[in-house]
Motif scaffolding. Structure first.
Motif, PDB file in Angstrom:
ATOM      1  N   ARG A  99       2.145  -1.247  -1.132  1.00 46.15           N
ATOM      2  CA  ARG A  99       2.286  -2.251  -0.132  1.00 46.15           C
ATOM      3  C   ARG A  99       1.961  -1.722   1.263  1.00 46.15           C
ATOM      4  N   SER A 102      -1.693  -1.308   1.581  1.00 51.80           N
ATOM      5  CA  SER A 102      -2.362  -2.609   1.824  1.00 51.80           C
ATOM      6  C   SER A 102      -2.390  -3.032   3.452  1.00 51.80           C
ATOM      7  N   PHE A 103      -1.049  -2.938   3.976  1.00 52.98           N
ATOM      8  CA  PHE A 103      -1.078  -3.346   5.246  1.00 52.98           C
ATOM      9  C   PHE A 103      -2.008  -2.648   6.330  1.00 52.98           C
ATOM     10  N   LEU A 106      -5.509  -3.422   5.558  1.00 52.63           N
ATOM     11  CA  LEU A 106      -5.503  -4.799   6.164  1.00 52.63           C
ATOM     12  C   LEU A 106      -6.123  -4.518   7.464  1.00 52.63           C
ATOM     13  N   SER A 246       0.473  -9.148  -5.087  1.00 54.48           N
ATOM     14  CA  SER A 246       1.095 -10.023  -3.768  1.00 54.48           C
ATOM     15  C   SER A 246      -0.237 -10.285  -2.895  1.00 54.48           C
ATOM     16  N   LEU A 247      -0.063 -11.189  -1.974  1.00 56.75           N
ATOM     17  CA  LEU A 247      -0.979 -11.638  -1.023  1.00 56.75           C
ATOM     18  C   LEU A 247      -1.853 -10.450  -0.401  1.00 56.75           C
ATOM     19  N   SER A 248      -0.787  -9.541   0.233  1.00 57.88           N
ATOM     20  CA  SER A 248      -1.284  -8.488   1.075  1.00 57.88           C
ATOM     21  C   SER A 248      -2.259  -7.605   0.285  1.00 57.88           C
ATOM     22  N   ILE A 249      -1.881  -7.255  -0.803  1.00 60.94           N
ATOM     23  CA  ILE A 249      -2.706  -6.430  -1.679  1.00 60.94           C
ATOM     24  C   ILE A 249      -4.065  -6.918  -2.119  1.00 60.94           C
ATOM     25  N   ILE A 251      -5.447  -9.602  -0.476  1.00 59.95           N
ATOM     26  CA  ILE A 251      -6.252  -9.775   0.518  1.00 59.95           C
ATOM     27  C   ILE A 251      -7.068  -8.208   0.909  1.00 59.95           C
ATOM     28  N   CYS A 252      -6.330  -7.279   0.869  1.00 63.15           N
ATOM     29  CA  CYS A 252      -6.880  -5.828   1.117  1.00 63.15           C
ATOM     30  C   CYS A 252      -7.832  -5.519   0.110  1.00 63.15           C
TER      31      CYS A 252
END
Length: 534
Positions: A99, A102-103, A106, A246-249, A251-252
């Motif tokens: 997590r 990923s941020f 991003l 998850s959305l963050s991973i 898109i990453c």
């Protein structure tokens, strides 16, 4: 057995002598052609300062892809060095897992994409979010795979037809954003994003299904997993926990900077796993050696483009003025240039991904001159794409049970994925046609059990002849796809069936036969080394 071994030893030296003579001829003739037609070639640039003293020739930069990559290499290296340093520092200091990483990625990747695509990043995010919602809502439905493929192929085609869209389609008040489209066309890069979106959809769809992958049996057979490490196949086949979707991973995964522009292609499962726990298959020493080998290969292509202007001949259309022998040499040279070009581009981005903790499949694990069958060639040319095609198309379509049908669907998709051009579709369908006799011969060969020494000798010779035919077919298909186009097929056939062309055709066949025999000896040596446990 002893006499057979001695004969094979002598045969190797005879084959090597022929290969030396062949390459001496190719090099001599290539140098002559580059000198004689120098003034008529397009795309030549001033020689590199460090090579101009030795070659006194212009540099062949007629290939736009290689020219752009080469020109941007210094800035790319600085940027990825900063990215890699930042990613590894934050992971070490804050002990980030999937997590957190990923941020971080991003943030890094959006800086990168903003420079590349400017305001067009809006289109990428819009399509990516629609795909995410589609997967999350319909992944458990029976019709999911049809919807997933339809959605992605629709945008794959529309992106090319409308050339990345104009902001005026949203409204005239947004038309000014067309002045901020960045430095690189987003819809070209989006072809790779499409593959990642499909991978995410499939891996999420399969996450709660019983896997046919036997992990215990794989670990027993895999030398990487036996050593306590984790191979790519295991990372790919093993589903990740639900929180990793998850959305963050997601898109990453789509915009991960080191692999965004050109790959190699990595499955969602493998990416998410390594975002959590970084790769441990490559030590610092291994990665350093990998980078040094890349630098050596860069010097090799620089020497090649200064001495032999193969691609410039193809771009300039001068192949129509050449003899059949010279057409063969130029075609052979173009294929080797293309292989080395892609080898360098893909290994460059994979190198930086390894530094950042993500191992992607090697795209060119085997030299182009060491492939004597179509299946082996495509397994080792853009190998990460081959793995993707096998996992998400070939096996779901029925695998080996429907192989004759599958290749047509897969290669048509591959052609459309590359670009909407008739010459690519011609290349794809020619390749499928050439696949059919190889598949028939392979099934026939596997049914035969040859035990006698004479039978093995005959079988090996027939296999070498089949290899020569296959290499000839590969050359024809790739010449049509990348050099002469579909309109040049009749010209090519007429040239080689003339009185002057027939001896060249025979010489080509003998050369490919000799090359196939050498490949057999290389494979034999590898098997002996593997058996000895070295």
């Amino acid at each position: 057995m002893g006499s057979s071994s001695r004969w094979r030893g002598r045969e190797v030296w005879i084959l090597i002598a022929y290969a030396v003579a062949f390459y001496s001829l190719v090099i001599h003739r290539s140098l002559r052609l580059s000198t004689d037609y120098h003034s008529q070639l397009y795309g030549l640039r001033s020689a590199s300062p460090w090579l101009s003293k030795f070659t006194h020739r212009s540099n062949d930069l007629s290939d736009a892809q290689w020219r752009n990559f080469r020109a941007n290499l210094p800035i790319l290296t600085i940027v990825f060095a900063i990215f890699g340093l930042a990613a590894n520092a934050f992971r070490a200091c804050f002990r980030f897992k999937a997590r957190g990483m990923s941020f971080l990625w991003l943030f890094i990747s959006f800086i990168y994409l903003t420079y590349l695509h400017g305001a067009c990043i809006v289109f990428i995010l819009a399509i990516a979010l629609l795909n995410y919602l589609l997967v999350k809502i319909s992944a458990r439905k029976k019709y999911f795979l049809l919807v997933l493929w339809s959605f992605n192929i629709f945008f794959l085609i529309c992106n090319r037809v409308y050339e990345g869209y104009s902001f005026s389609i949203i409204g005239q008040q947004w038309a000014y954003l067309d002045n901020f489209r960045g430095t690189f066309r987003w819809h070209i890069c989006f072809n790779f994003v499409v593959l990642r979106m499909i991978s995410f959809g499939y891996d999420y769809h399969w996450a709660d299904q019983d896997s046919r992958f036997d992990q215990e049996k794989h670990v027993q057979r895999c030398h990487i997993c036996k050593s306590g490490k984790t191979c790519y196949q295991l990372l790919q086949e093993r589903s990740v926990p639900d929180d990793k979707y998850s959305l963050s991973i997601y898109i990453c995964y789509l915009v991960y900077a080191p692999l965004y522009l050109a790959g190699p292609i990595i499955s969602f499962n493998a990416f998410a796993s390594q975002l959590d726990v970084p790769q441990n298959n490559y030590s610092v020493r291994d990665v350093t050696w990998y980078g040094l080998r890349w630098v050596f290969s860069l010097l090799l292509i620089e020497l090649m483009t200064h001495l032999f202007q193969y691609n410039a001949f193809a771009i300039s259309g001068l192949w129509k003025q050449l003899s059949p022998m010279d057409v063969f040499i130029i075609g052979y040279g173009v294929l080797n240039f293309m292989w080395l070009k892609f080898f360098l581009i893909w290994r460059y981005f994979r190198f930086w991904s390894l530094i950042c903790g993500i191992e992607a499949p090697e795209n060119m694990p085997r030299c182009i001159n060491n492939s004597h069958n179509l299946e082996g060639f495509w397994k080792n040319w853009h190998a990460s794409y081959n793995k993707w095609l096998v996992r998400y198309m070939y096996i779901p379509l029925g695998g080996s049970q429907k192989k004759l049908l599958n290749v047509w669907v897969i290669f048509t998709f591959v052609a459309i994925w590359h670009d909407l051009e008739w010459k690519l579709l011609s290349w794809a369908w020619l390749t499928c046609l050439f696949f059919i006799p190889e598949m028939i011969l392979k099934s026939t060969a596997s049914a035969l059990q040859v035990e006698s020494a004479l039978g093995q000798f005959v079988f090996r010779e027939l296999s070498a002849v089949a290899g020569a035919v296959t290499i000839t077919c590969l050359m024809v298909a790739n010449l049509v796809g990348y050099v002469i186009g579909p309109s040049g097929i009749n010209w090519l056939v007429s040239q080689f069936l003339q009185k002057e062309g027939l001896p060249v055709l025979g010489g080509m066949f003998v050369t490919f036969y000799v090359g196939t025999k050498l490949m057999f000896h290389i494979d034999d040596a590898k098997q002996r080394k593997y058996r000895s446990g070295l």
